[in-house]
Enzyme design. Structure first.
Site, PDB file in Angstrom:
ATOM      1  N   ASN A  19       5.105   5.959   3.302  1.00  0.00           N
ATOM      2  CA  ASN A  19       4.263   6.585   2.282  1.00  0.00           C
ATOM      3  C   ASN A  19       4.052   8.077   2.458  1.00  0.00           C
ATOM      4  O   ASN A  19       3.266   8.687   1.737  1.00  0.00           O
ATOM      5  CB  ASN A  19       2.913   5.866   2.238  1.00  0.00           C
ATOM      6  CG  ASN A  19       3.077   4.395   1.904  1.00  0.00           C
ATOM      7  OD1 ASN A  19       3.854   4.039   1.033  1.00  0.00           O
ATOM      8  ND2 ASN A  19       2.342   3.549   2.610  1.00  0.00           N
ATOM      9  N   THR A  20       4.729   8.674   3.442  1.00  0.00           N
ATOM     10  CA  THR A  20       4.765  10.129   3.593  1.00  0.00           C
ATOM     11  C   THR A  20       6.215  10.556   3.447  1.00  0.00           C
ATOM     12  O   THR A  20       7.082  10.079   4.187  1.00  0.00           O
ATOM     13  CB  THR A  20       4.210  10.565   4.963  1.00  0.00           C
ATOM     14  OG1 THR A  20       2.832  10.206   5.047  1.00  0.00           O
ATOM     15  CG2 THR A  20       4.359  12.065   5.152  1.00  0.00           C
ATOM     16  N   SER A  79       5.886   5.173   8.641  1.00  0.00           N
ATOM     17  CA  SER A  79       5.221   4.888   7.371  1.00  0.00           C
ATOM     18  C   SER A  79       6.154   5.265   6.229  1.00  0.00           C
ATOM     19  O   SER A  79       6.754   6.348   6.229  1.00  0.00           O
ATOM     20  CB  SER A  79       3.920   5.682   7.245  1.00  0.00           C
ATOM     21  OG  SER A  79       3.414   5.574   5.926  1.00  0.00           O
ATOM     22  N   ASN A  99       0.836  -1.205   0.000  1.00  0.00           N
ATOM     23  CA  ASN A  99       0.000   0.000   0.000  1.00  0.00           C
ATOM     24  C   ASN A  99       0.863   1.245   0.000  1.00  0.00           C
ATOM     25  O   ASN A  99       1.974   1.251   0.527  1.00  0.00           O
ATOM     26  CB  ASN A  99      -0.966  -0.003   1.197  1.00  0.00           C
ATOM     27  CG  ASN A  99      -0.383   0.696   2.405  1.00  0.00           C
ATOM     28  OD1 ASN A  99      -0.418   1.923   2.516  1.00  0.00           O
ATOM     29  ND2 ASN A  99       0.189  -0.082   3.330  1.00  0.00           N
ATOM     30  N   ASN A 114       6.067  -1.455  11.432  1.00  0.00           N
ATOM     31  CA  ASN A 114       5.268  -0.968  10.322  1.00  0.00           C
ATOM     32  C   ASN A 114       5.565  -1.821   9.082  1.00  0.00           C
ATOM     33  O   ASN A 114       6.205  -2.877   9.182  1.00  0.00           O
ATOM     34  CB  ASN A 114       5.607   0.504  10.054  1.00  0.00           C
ATOM     35  CG  ASN A 114       4.418   1.304   9.551  1.00  0.00           C
ATOM     36  OD1 ASN A 114       3.685   0.854   8.675  1.00  0.00           O
ATOM     37  ND2 ASN A 114       4.236   2.504  10.087  1.00  0.00           N
ATOM     38  N   LYS A 127       6.049   3.807  17.031  1.00  0.00           N
ATOM     39  CA  LYS A 127       5.954   2.755  16.022  1.00  0.00           C
ATOM     40  C   LYS A 127       7.109   2.898  15.043  1.00  0.00           C
ATOM     41  O   LYS A 127       7.297   3.969  14.459  1.00  0.00           O
ATOM     42  CB  LYS A 127       4.616   2.817  15.282  1.00  0.00           C
ATOM     43  CG  LYS A 127       4.404   1.644  14.318  1.00  0.00           C
ATOM     44  CD  LYS A 127       2.970   1.581  13.814  1.00  0.00           C
ATOM     45  CE  LYS A 127       2.741   0.332  12.982  1.00  0.00           C
ATOM     46  NZ  LYS A 127       1.325   0.195  12.560  1.00  0.00           N
ATOM     47  N   PHE A 160      -1.520   8.217   4.518  1.00  0.00           N
ATOM     48  CA  PHE A 160      -2.255   8.834   5.638  1.00  0.00           C
ATOM     49  C   PHE A 160      -3.547   9.519   5.161  1.00  0.00           C
ATOM     50  O   PHE A 160      -3.860  10.646   5.564  1.00  0.00           O
ATOM     51  CB  PHE A 160      -1.390   9.857   6.378  1.00  0.00           C
ATOM     52  CG  PHE A 160      -0.287   9.291   7.220  1.00  0.00           C
ATOM     53  CD1 PHE A 160      -0.159   7.930   7.439  1.00  0.00           C
ATOM     54  CD2 PHE A 160       0.654  10.136   7.798  1.00  0.00           C
ATOM     55  CE1 PHE A 160       0.871   7.418   8.223  1.00  0.00           C
ATOM     56  CE2 PHE A 160       1.682   9.644   8.589  1.00  0.00           C
ATOM     57  CZ  PHE A 160       1.800   8.278   8.800  1.00  0.00           C
TER      58      PHE A 160
END
Length: 345
Positions: A176-177, A174, A110, A245, A216, A114
């Protein structure tokens, strides 16, 4: 049985659309629970971070980002639920498509970014839910906020969610940021934790009660990074660590359809790396910081592996997609059997 019948239909859809439909079906089943579609609460009490959990198997952040389905998800038997990641302002996340199933490996990639409706929407949902168990709230920064100003976003969310959370998770892992993972290293982490912990102490004094703080981290850490983060956790007296994560690695999926999509990989392929990182932190932290194991659990023995590696609690997400909601009870039962065996030895 119900999920086994639904799975072929859901897997014929775009993964994000299937996710939305699954939650909608679950919500309808919850509201018509007289039909007997949902699950009994498996009981295996455990204490962690000063909190009492009905069982050690929780829902990981990401599945219910906005807290829209807390009561329905609780019906699946989770011992706790973590919602988010939530940011100060609503944001759409990355462009679609942004979620990909890798069926041959029981995996998902994915790059959601966010996507959420903002912290105030989440708080409204928590205030109006009926669930009496522990709710963790996972907080992050908006994509438009420069990484050097990330602390502002985390403090804003911390202030807003503090009176509504059982524990609060700082998500700096994450993939993805943009540049978010830079916050896991060096002075960036020290400065971030210093700011957050100072505000956290003020909030605890102001409200007159203490909400545990959790960090995390990613599975893509070198041993030197594990050493550094572990010491930071101890220095700042952080209550818990979630390991881990999603990963940027493509080991196990590199030759499969969608295996080279950008984003974070979760599911069965990361069971080894995520558990290895968990064990490394357990070795360094002992019982001074509570450990929550997540990553790659799609069978009950995966949950037991996390407990053996040092976790007190575990969390599920991608495994639910492939194994269905019965995975929750299977994991609770397997952990209970493991505890009983340890007592008998």
């Amino acid at each position: 049985m119900a999920y086994a019948l639904l799975r072929p239909f859901l897997f014929s859809l775009d993964p994000e659309r299937a996710h939305e439909i699954t939650l909608s079906i679950l919500d309808k089943a919850h509201k018509a629970r007289s039909l007997g579609l949902l699950y009994d609460q498996p009981v295996l009490p455990v204490e962690c971070m000063g909190l009492q959990f009905s069982n050690p198997v929780g829902l990981a952040a990401g599945l219910d980002k906005n807290g829209d389905y807390i009561d329905a998800l609780a019906e699946l038997g989770f011992g706790f639920i973590e919602v988010g990641t939530v940011t100060p302002k609503p944001q759409h996340g990355n462009e679609k498509p942004r979620m990909f199933r890798i069926k041959q490996a029981n995996a998902i990639i994915n790059r959601m970014g966010f996507n959420n409706l903002g912290v105030d929407h989440l708080i409204h949902n928590i205030q109006n839910c009926q669930y009496q168990g522990n709710i963790g709230i996972n907080i992050g920064k908006n994509a438009v906020t420069p990484v050097e100003n990330a602390a502002d976003d985390y403090v804003y969310c911390l202030e807003r969610v503090y009176p509504h959370a059982s524990y609060i998770t700082i998500n700096i892992s994450s993939p993805n940021t943009k540049n978010l993972r830079d916050l896991q290293s060096g002075t960036a982490l020290t400065q971030l934790l210093d700011t957050i912990v100072n505000k956290h102490q003020q909030l605890a004094t102001s409200y007159g009660f203490y909400v545990p703080l959790v960090l995390k981290v990613a599975p893509d850490l070198e041993e030197a990074q594990v050493d550094f983060i572990a010491q930071q956790l101890l220095d700042f007296e952080i209550d818990g660590l979630i390991a881990t994560n999603t990963t940027l690695s493509r080991i196990g999926v590199e030759d499969l359809p969608y295996g080279n999509e950008t984003g974070g990989l979760s599911g069965r392929p990361i069971i080894h790396s995520s558990t290895q990182i968990l064990a490394q932190f357990a070795e360094r932290l002992g019982d001074q910081v509570a450990l929550i194991g997540v990553g790659g659990i799609d069978k009950a023995d995966g949950a037991v592996r996390k407990i053996k590696a040092g976790a007190t609690l575990v969390q599920l997400y991608s495994g639910l997609v492939y194994s269905g909601p019965s995975l929750v009870r299977h994991c609770v039962d397997a952990i209970g059997d493991y505890y009983q065996l340890q007592e008998e030895l």
